[in-house]
Design a protein around this motif. Structure first.
Motif, PDB file in Angstrom:
ATOM      1  N   SER A  95      12.968  24.638   0.676  1.00 13.49           N
ATOM      2  CA  SER A  95      12.232  23.483   1.167  1.00 13.49           C
ATOM      3  C   SER A  95      13.033  22.726   2.206  1.00 13.49           C
ATOM      4  CB  SER A  95      11.860  22.544   0.018  1.00 13.49           C
ATOM      5  OG  SER A  95      13.020  21.953  -0.538  1.00 13.49           O
ATOM      6  N   GLY A  96      12.314  21.997   3.017  1.00 11.40           N
ATOM      7  CA  GLY A  96      12.904  21.079   3.980  1.00 11.40           C
ATOM      8  C   GLY A  96      12.105  19.800   3.983  1.00 11.40           C
ATOM      9  N   ALA A  97      12.784  18.682   4.185  1.00 15.02           N
ATOM     10  CA  ALA A  97      12.108  17.378   4.190  1.00 15.02           C
ATOM     11  C   ALA A  97      12.745  16.499   5.247  1.00 15.02           C
ATOM     12  CB  ALA A  97      12.203  16.712   2.824  1.00 15.02           C
ATOM     13  N   VAL A  98      11.911  15.724   5.923  1.00 14.43           N
ATOM     14  CA  VAL A  98      12.402  14.698   6.843  1.00 14.43           C
ATOM     15  C   VAL A  98      11.940  13.346   6.319  1.00 14.43           C
ATOM     16  CG1 VAL A  98      12.475  16.190   8.859  1.00 14.43           C
ATOM     17  CG2 VAL A  98      10.370  14.958   8.332  1.00 14.43           C
ATOM     18  N   PHE A  99      12.736  12.312   6.578  1.00 14.78           N
ATOM     19  CA  PHE A  99      12.399  10.986   6.081  1.00 14.78           C
ATOM     20  C   PHE A  99      12.813   9.931   7.100  1.00 14.78           C
ATOM     21  CE2 PHE A  99      16.473  12.339   4.355  1.00 14.78           C
ATOM     22  CZ  PHE A  99      17.320  11.303   4.679  1.00 14.78           C
ATOM     23  N   TYR A 100      12.118   8.814   7.050  1.00 10.40           N
ATOM     24  CA  TYR A 100      12.415   7.682   7.924  1.00 10.40           C
ATOM     25  C   TYR A 100      12.185   6.399   7.143  1.00 10.40           C
ATOM     26  CZ  TYR A 100      12.518   4.642  12.024  1.00 10.40           C
ATOM     27  OH  TYR A 100      12.849   3.664  12.933  1.00 10.40           O
ATOM     28  N   ARG A 101      13.197   5.531   7.137  1.00 12.85           N
ATOM     29  CA  ARG A 101      13.102   4.243   6.468  1.00 12.85           C
ATOM     30  C   ARG A 101      13.172   3.145   7.536  1.00 12.85           C
ATOM     31  NH1 ARG A 101      11.544   7.375   3.298  1.00 12.85           N
ATOM     32  NH2 ARG A 101      12.499   8.007   1.322  1.00 12.85           N
ATOM     33  N   ASP A 102      12.048   2.516   7.776  1.00 11.39           N
ATOM     34  CA  ASP A 102      11.983   1.428   8.745  1.00 11.39           C
ATOM     35  C   ASP A 102      12.232   0.121   8.000  1.00 11.39           C
ATOM     36  OD1 ASP A 102      11.529  -0.252  10.829  1.00 11.39           O
ATOM     37  OD2 ASP A 102       9.384   0.163  11.019  1.00 11.39           O
ATOM     38  N   VAL A 103      13.492  -0.287   7.959  1.00 11.76           N
ATOM     39  CA  VAL A 103      13.885  -1.474   7.195  1.00 11.76           C
ATOM     40  C   VAL A 103      13.576  -2.707   8.038  1.00 11.76           C
ATOM     41  CG1 VAL A 103      15.758  -2.634   5.978  1.00 11.76           C
ATOM     42  CG2 VAL A 103      15.674  -0.131   6.055  1.00 11.76           C
TER      43      VAL A 103
ATOM     44  N   ASP B 190       7.783  10.019   4.626  1.00  9.50           N
ATOM     45  CA  ASP B 190       8.368  11.267   4.151  1.00  9.50           C
ATOM     46  C   ASP B 190       7.444  12.430   4.494  1.00  9.50           C
ATOM     47  OD1 ASP B 190      10.752  10.449   2.160  1.00  9.50           O
ATOM     48  OD2 ASP B 190       9.094   9.043   1.887  1.00  9.50           O
ATOM     49  N   LEU B 191       8.036  13.573   4.858  1.00  9.90           N
ATOM     50  CA  LEU B 191       7.284  14.782   5.147  1.00  9.90           C
ATOM     51  C   LEU B 191       8.103  15.969   4.673  1.00  9.90           C
ATOM     52  CD1 LEU B 191       4.840  16.181   6.584  1.00  9.90           C
ATOM     53  CD2 LEU B 191       6.280  16.224   8.653  1.00  9.90           C
ATOM     54  N   SER B 192       7.477  16.897   3.940  1.00 10.29           N
ATOM     55  CA  SER B 192       8.225  18.053   3.441  1.00 10.29           C
ATOM     56  C   SER B 192       7.370  19.313   3.492  1.00 10.29           C
ATOM     57  CB  SER B 192       8.701  17.818   2.007  1.00 10.29           C
ATOM     58  OG  SER B 192       7.624  17.871   1.092  1.00 10.29           O
ATOM     59  N   LEU B 193       8.056  20.443   3.482  1.00 15.71           N
ATOM     60  CA  LEU B 193       7.436  21.756   3.359  1.00 15.71           C
ATOM     61  C   LEU B 193       8.219  22.522   2.303  1.00 15.71           C
ATOM     62  CD1 LEU B 193       5.306  23.774   4.418  1.00 15.71           C
ATOM     63  CD2 LEU B 193       7.043  24.594   6.043  1.00 15.71           C
TER      64      LEU B 193
ATOM     65  N   PRO C  66       0.832  -1.208   0.000  1.00 18.21           N
ATOM     66  CA  PRO C  66       0.000   0.000   0.000  1.00 18.21           C
ATOM     67  C   PRO C  66       0.864   1.254   0.000  1.00 18.21           C
ATOM     68  CG  PRO C  66       0.103  -0.934   2.198  1.00 18.21           C
ATOM     69  CD  PRO C  66       0.833  -1.884   1.298  1.00 18.21           C
ATOM     70  N   SER C  67       0.340   2.336  -0.549  1.00 13.85           N
ATOM     71  CA  SER C  67       1.090   3.591  -0.600  1.00 13.85           C
ATOM     72  C   SER C  67       0.127   4.762  -0.596  1.00 13.85           C
ATOM     73  CB  SER C  67       1.978   3.654  -1.848  1.00 13.85           C
ATOM     74  OG  SER C  67       1.204   3.588  -3.025  1.00 13.85           O
ATOM     75  N   MET C  68       0.627   5.908  -0.134  1.00 11.55           N
ATOM     76  CA  MET C  68      -0.178   7.118  -0.110  1.00 11.55           C
ATOM     77  C   MET C  68       0.729   8.326  -0.255  1.00 11.55           C
ATOM     78  SD  MET C  68      -2.829   8.523   2.817  1.00 11.55           S
ATOM     79  CE  MET C  68      -1.547   8.723   4.063  1.00 11.55           C
ATOM     80  N   ASN C  69       0.339   9.257  -1.120  1.00 12.42           N
ATOM     81  CA  ASN C  69       1.004  10.548  -1.279  1.00 12.42           C
ATOM     82  C   ASN C  69      -0.030  11.649  -1.081  1.00 12.42           C
ATOM     83  OD1 ASN C  69       3.947  10.162  -2.454  1.00 12.42           O
ATOM     84  ND2 ASN C  69       2.643   8.636  -3.452  1.00 12.42           N
ATOM     85  N   VAL C  70       0.294  12.615  -0.237  1.00 14.69           N
ATOM     86  CA  VAL C  70      -0.602  13.733   0.032  1.00 14.69           C
ATOM     87  C   VAL C  70       0.170  15.034  -0.180  1.00 14.69           C
ATOM     88  CG1 VAL C  70      -2.059  14.898   1.722  1.00 14.69           C
ATOM     89  CG2 VAL C  70      -1.878  12.399   1.742  1.00 14.69           C
ATOM     90  N   ALA C  71      -0.381  15.926  -1.001  1.00 15.80           N
ATOM     91  CA  ALA C  71       0.171  17.271  -1.186  1.00 15.80           C
ATOM     92  C   ALA C  71      -0.925  18.271  -0.855  1.00 15.80           C
ATOM     93  CB  ALA C  71       0.653  17.463  -2.620  1.00 15.80           C
TER      94      ALA C  71
ATOM     95  N   PHE D 205       3.185  14.728   2.380  1.00 16.23           N
ATOM     96  CA  PHE D 205       3.392  13.576   3.245  1.00 16.23           C
ATOM     97  C   PHE D 205       3.250  12.322   2.396  1.00 16.23           C
ATOM     98  CE2 PHE D 205       1.531  10.129   5.818  1.00 16.23           C
ATOM     99  CZ  PHE D 205       2.577   9.938   6.710  1.00 16.23           C
ATOM    100  N   ALA D 206       4.119  11.353   2.646  1.00 12.09           N
ATOM    101  CA  ALA D 206       4.050  10.090   1.904  1.00 12.09           C
ATOM    102  C   ALA D 206       4.382   8.944   2.838  1.00 12.09           C
ATOM    103  CB  ALA D 206       5.012  10.104   0.720  1.00 12.09           C
ATOM    104  N   VAL D 207       3.701   7.825   2.640  1.00 13.48           N
ATOM    105  CA  VAL D 207       3.994   6.597   3.374  1.00 13.48           C
ATOM    106  C   VAL D 207       3.767   5.436   2.418  1.00 13.48           C
ATOM    107  CG1 VAL D 207       1.641   6.469   4.298  1.00 13.48           C
ATOM    108  CG2 VAL D 207       3.506   5.234   5.443  1.00 13.48           C
ATOM    109  N   ALA D 208       4.634   4.437   2.488  1.00 14.96           N
ATOM    110  CA  ALA D 208       4.492   3.289   1.581  1.00 14.96           C
ATOM    111  C   ALA D 208       5.255   2.099   2.124  1.00 14.96           C
ATOM    112  CB  ALA D 208       5.005   3.639   0.188  1.00 14.96           C
ATOM    113  N   LYS D 209       4.711   0.924   1.877  1.00 15.54           N
ATOM    114  CA  LYS D 209       5.463  -0.299   2.068  1.00 15.54           C
ATOM    115  C   LYS D 209       6.211  -0.587   0.767  1.00 15.54           C
ATOM    116  CE  LYS D 209       2.990  -2.719   5.723  1.00 15.54           C
ATOM    117  NZ  LYS D 209       2.347  -3.991   6.138  1.00 15.54           N
ATOM    118  N   VAL D 210       7.485  -0.923   0.886  1.00 17.64           N
ATOM    119  CA  VAL D 210       8.315  -1.128  -0.296  1.00 17.64           C
ATOM    120  C   VAL D 210       9.117  -2.414  -0.140  1.00 17.64           C
ATOM    121  CG1 VAL D 210       8.483   1.326  -0.854  1.00 17.64           C
ATOM    122  CG2 VAL D 210      10.146   0.309   0.695  1.00 17.64           C
ATOM    123  N   MET D 211       9.598  -2.905  -1.248  1.00 18.78           N
ATOM    124  CA  MET D 211      10.432  -4.101  -1.250  1.00 18.78           C
ATOM    125  C   MET D 211      11.510  -3.985  -2.304  1.00 18.78           C
ATOM    126  SD  MET D 211       9.719  -5.925  -4.258  1.00 18.78           S
ATOM    127  CE  MET D 211       9.570  -7.684  -4.066  1.00 18.78           C
ATOM    128  N   SER D 212      12.612  -4.696  -2.077  1.00 20.02           N
ATOM    129  CA  SER D 212      13.692  -4.774  -3.053  1.00 20.02           C
ATOM    130  C   SER D 212      14.159  -6.215  -3.102  1.00 20.02           C
ATOM    131  CB  SER D 212      14.856  -3.847  -2.646  1.00 20.02           C
ATOM    132  OG  SER D 212      15.846  -3.819  -3.642  1.00 20.02           O
TER     133      SER D 212
END
Length: 979
Positions: free
Chosen positions: A765-773, A751-754, A690-695, A706-713
């Motif tokens: 602009s500024g952005a913060v991010f977190y990757r929960d591996v 992800d969160l940015s302004l 699932p994923s979501m992007n909000v502007a 703001f963005a949140v997503a489950k990802v895989m590699s």
């Protein structure tokens, strides 16, 4: 400094910088109050920045964009160098140019590269001292393409359901030009003379594009090309085997020769060292020996000097045909081809004794005995335990020459249909094939030897990066070395390699507009990917005791003197800043003369020896012969929305992607009965993503996202082979194998940015991010029942059962870690300033990354051991800055890119829980152009003005130098024509 303090300090610095930038930006008129466009000159580089900023502004997700600044022209000469200007992106350089990228601490297999919307692969070999490794991974090699071929590069840092899966870090989209990007006829060409100061040579760089539309703009055709040659020369010091314990390889001769002596480091061995191997019967200096015969004392294993000469030729061609038979239908055919030829010649002067144990030597034939037959006569040890000075006797030195000729061909054939069905619905279909073929038919290495040399000095007390080495003899005299010893065959190595990647892709997307605010998208994709790796080498290894494989008498008759098949390397070390008296030349084999004299390229047995090559029948080849067939099937649904909320707008997308991956992995796993045995293992797994992007447009110029997503590699290709070795008679029995049952890397990204857009081409602009591996993949060693390996019971010895405990080394899924950080980005055209100052502008970004993960030395269920450190490839701090000026005629800019130290390997090995890394780098480039008229301009570019060295080390506190090398500065002078 603790992690939290580093975070606070970096955040404070970013806020202070943002505050200062805000004061400057506040002086600029708002977007709707800007000066008339006629008063602001927007051309070339500035126009490219403005277009990129507008693309970012309009996107729903977290994206950054780079646009071409003219026809057949990109802002940087190398693709990776261009991408590094984006916040959060760092690059690794190879032979002085960008080769791979890291986005927010994740690179290689964690970053996918798309070529015209389709996943791309590019396999080639390294050309930097110490990194001649063929790319057998999923990672894309950016050095294979010329930047002039591309119209734009987009880095997507957040995930959407419609976006192809497979990336934890980011997706990089490379887009070539198409005829409908232009109106009517357009053409452009550029010609530059490239000067490389390391080789004092000039080479051509040419690019061109022709595009036209016909039949009332219903049909268009475009073709572009780029061609350049380059001769990269890299001189450096290396210890590519890296420092290790002083008693490794069983240590030096004891002060009283052949005295029974215990190991002092458990990783080197247990009990007493083998005795009777100091064949010279000469003891080491007692004080020097005792100084290093202590726990945790490290010394270099393979220190030496090297030069890489790499002749490169790069050709790229793109073509596109577009047909628009009606306003509802668009058909596009994309063709992309790249050919990258490399002809490398490597010269080395290396201490071999430190990197050898007894090596099969005997008292009757002591040549090739290593550290065990050497004496340490003087030494100095730093407080860290790192030896930085040695005086050694009885050393063996190798004079090495090797050549490698390789070709990498990368291609894309893609057909896209875009069909408007009704005013509210549309359909898009793509069928494409991409691939990369790497072929290295020529790989030779030949060495001369100097045995039992006294008075060898290695002195790094003044500088670990540039040690002084005195070899104790004239290294440039052919009479000082030998090629044949009579006891073993000479050192002649021959090999070939090939790597092929092929991807067939089918995708379809249907979109339906419920209204102006909501759009539903559904789609499906099927990918068929195939990876093939092959390797051959001499059936009979070098330095073999089977003397029938080399005819010594015939060689002596054909080559009465080594000077006839030798060459002397001269001028080594310019630009390295070496200590006075350092070696600047040495003798090496002339490989081309050896090939012609001995017929080494015949793949046969002739009157000089046996030069036949083998693949699966040669033990050294088996690990590189493997295959992966992968099928990926995915479905997605996504809702795009754009909802007015009073004076604001809420827009974005929300969706889910389902993907199933099926692999068939094949590798060689020999048995005593069948040494050519191969096996194929099938595995599959599925993911719901699932994923979501909000502007949210707070104002027309202020956006928060703001963005949140489950990802895989997916797992690395080398990890998936079911091949390896099983030794069922050892104590304990052991297996070293791949693991085709691996699950993918998985993470949840936040992800969160302004972003503030105060004017055209400007952003703060500024952005913060977190990757929960959540899950990771590491190679570990553990004692476990044989049945856990998944191998057939036929590999068990008599009396063993599936419950028999084996020591198994393979890749395993392990717990992950986290990556967190923030980015600051400031781009400003100073159009609000008076007079000439209004032509200036700047691009400035800063990224801070903090990460932690446990690296497992053992995953034993009884006593697992691990070491905690940062993710590989993460630089805590990175900065990119550009200052530019552009008026109607004149354009110039200076760019700087800085990144902190970063780790390259953790642990160095299971018995050495330490790290290996790269030192901080600062690269400065500059560009200047002058427009003569509407069609013609001249330009000058300069790269690597700081002559930044490749600087790799081993040991977090010891910082033992692993590689120090320089490639020199690059200058380009030329002209550009467009119509």
């Amino acid at each position: 400094m603790t992690r939290s303090n580093r975070w606070k300090k970096s955040a404070l610095l970013s806020l202070m910088t943002a505050s200062a930038a805000q004061q400057v930006l506040a002086q600029q008129p708002a977007a709707d109050e800007q000066q008339p466009e006629s008063e602001i000159l927007v051309t070339g580089y500035r126009a490219a920045i403005e277009s990129a900023v507008e693309t970012k502004r309009a996107s729903n997700g977290m994206v950054d964009v780079i646009k071409s600044d003219d026809i057949a022209s990109f802002p940087d000469a190398n693709l990776a160098e261009a991408v590094q200007r984006i916040p959060g992106v760092s690059i690794d350089r190879d032979s002085g140019e960008g080769r791979s990228i890291t986005v927010r601490g994740l690179g290689g297999d964690f970053v996918r590269t798309m070529l015209n919307g389709v996943e791309a692969f590019s396999a080639t070999t390294g050309s930097t001292l110490g990194t001649t490794i063929i790319n057998r991974s999923r990672g894309f090699d950016y050095s294979t393409f010329a930047s002039e071929l591309f119209n734009s590069v987009t880095v997507r840092k957040s995930q959407s359901a419609e976006l192809d899966e497979g990336s934890l870090g980011a997706t990089v989209e490379l887009q070539t030009a198409r005829p409908f990007d232009f109106q009517g006829f357009h053409a452009g060409a550029s010609l530059q003379a490239a000067y490389y100061d390391s080789g004092d040579e000039v080479h051509p760089r040419v690019a061109g594009l022709i595009s036209d539309t016909f039949f009332d703009d219903k049909f268009g055709a475009l073709i572009s090309f780029a061609y350049n040659t380059r001769k990269a020369i890299e001189d450096g010091y290396s210890d590519t085997s890296q420092s290790d314990y002083s008693d490794m390889n069983n240590g030096f001769c004891t002060p009283v020769p052949n005295t029974l002596t215990p190991y002092v480091n458990a990783a080197s061995g247990t009990g007493n060292r083998p005795n009777g191997q100091c064949f010279s019967n000469i003891g080491s200096n007692a004080a020097a020996y005792n100084a290093i015969n202590q726990p945790n004392i490290f010394l270099p294993r393979n220190p030496g000097l090297g030069r890489f000469v790499n002749d490169q030729q790069k050709l790229g061609i793109t073509s596109a045909l577009q047909w628009k038979p009606s306003e509802s239908t668009l058909v596009t055919l994309d063709l992309v081809y790249s050919k990258f030829d490399q002809d490398r010649h490597d010269y080395a002067l290396s201490n071999a004794s430190l990197n050898r144990n007894v090596n099969g030597a005997t008292a009757a034939f002591p040549n090739f005995a290593g550290r065990v037959n050497s004496q340490i006569q003087d030494v100095h040890v730093r407080d860290t335990g790192q030896v930085d000075y040695m005086l050694l006797d009885n050393e063996d030195i190798k004079h090495i020459s090797s050549i490698n000729e390789s070709t990498t061909e990368t291609y894309l054939v893609g057909l896209t249909l875009e069909q408007k069905i009704t005013d509210q619905s549309r359909f898009k279909f793509n069928a494409s094939k991409t691939g990369s073929d790497f072929d290295e038919p020529t790989d030779y290495l030949i060495s001369f030897d100097r045995f039992d040399t006294d008075g060898y000095v290695w002195d790094a007390r003044a500088s670990q990066k540039r040690p002084f080495i005195n070899y104790g003899y004239d290294v440039a005299d052919p009479a000082s070395v030998t090629f044949i010893t009579g006891g073993v065959t000479p050192d002649i190595r021959i090999a070939t390699d090939s790597v092929k990647n092929t991807l067939e892709n089918l995708s379809a997307t249907f979109a339906f507009d419920f209204n102006d605010e909501l759009t539903l998208k559904v789609g499906a994709m099927q990918k068929k990917y195939e990876f093939d790796s092959n390797h051959t080498q001499r059936v009979f290894a070098q330095n073999s005791t089977d003397l029938t494989k080399f005819n010594f008498a015939n060689f002596a008759a054909a080559v009465p003197s080594l000077s006839a098949v030798s060459e002397v390397l001269t001028g080594w070390g310019n630009g390295l800043g070496l200590p006075a008296g350092s070696v600047s030349s040495w003798v090496v084999p002339d490989i081309h003369k050896f090939i012609s004299t001995l017929g080494l390229d015949c793949n046969c047995v002739n009157n000089f020896g046996d030069w036949t090559l083998g693949g699966s029948n040669v033990a050294g080849s088996r690990g590189l012969i493997r295959n992966v067939d992968e099928k990926d099937q995915s479905l997605f649904t996504q809702l795009d929305y754009k909802v007015p909320l009073g004076d604001h707008t809420l827009r974005g997308d929300i969706g889910v992607r389902y993907v199933k991956t099926t692999i068939d992995a094949t590798g060689l796993l020999p048995t005593a009965a069948n040494p050519l045995n191969s096996q194929t293992v099938e595995n599959d797994y599925s993911d719901v993503l699932p994923s979501m992007n909000v502007a949210f447009d707070i104002t027309p110029d202020l956006i928060t996202r703001f963005a949140v997503a489950k990802v895989m590699s997916r797992p690395g290709l080398a990890n998936l082979t079911p091949g390896g070795t099983v030794t069922n008679t050892a104590t304990p029995p052991n297996a070293s194998i791949g693991n085709p049952y691996l699950s993918p890397y998985r993470a949840t990204n936040y992800d969160l940015s302004l972003e503030w857009y105060p004017g055209k081409g400007s952003i703060l602009s500024g952005a913060v991010f977190y990757r929960d591996v959540k899950s990771y993949i590491q190679q570990t060693t553990a004692d476990e029942p044989f049945g856990n390996t998944g191998l057939p019971v036929s590999y068990l010895a008599a009396g063993q059962t599936p419950d028999t405990i084996y020591r198994v080394t393979n890749s395993r899924n392990t717990p992950g870690g986290y990556i967190q950080g923030f980015e600051f980005n400031y781009q400003q055209s100073f159009t609000f300033l008076p007079g000439v100052w209004s032509n200036f502008g700047t691009l400035l970004n800063y990224t801070y990354v903090d990460s932690k993960i446990d690296y497992f030395l053992s995953t034993s269920t009884v006593n697992p051991t691990s070491v905690q450190s940062e993710f590989i490839g993460v630089s805590p701090n990175s900065v990119n800055a550009t200052l530019y000026y552009e008026d109607k005629r004149f354009s110039t800019r200076v760019s700087a890119a800085y990144r902190d130290d970063y780790l390259q390997m953790v642990p160095i090995k299971n018995t050495l829980p330490d790290v290996r890394g790269s030192a901080a780098t600062l690269n400065v480039d500059a560009s200047l152009s002058y427009t003569i008229n509407d069609h013609f301009k001249i330009n000058i570019d300069a790269l690597n003005l700081t002559n930044q060295a490749t600087d790799n080390w081993s040991g977090e506190t010891r910082r033992s130098q692993r590689v120090t090398s320089v490639t020199g500065r690059q200058y380009f002078v030329g002209a550009q024509y467009s119509y």
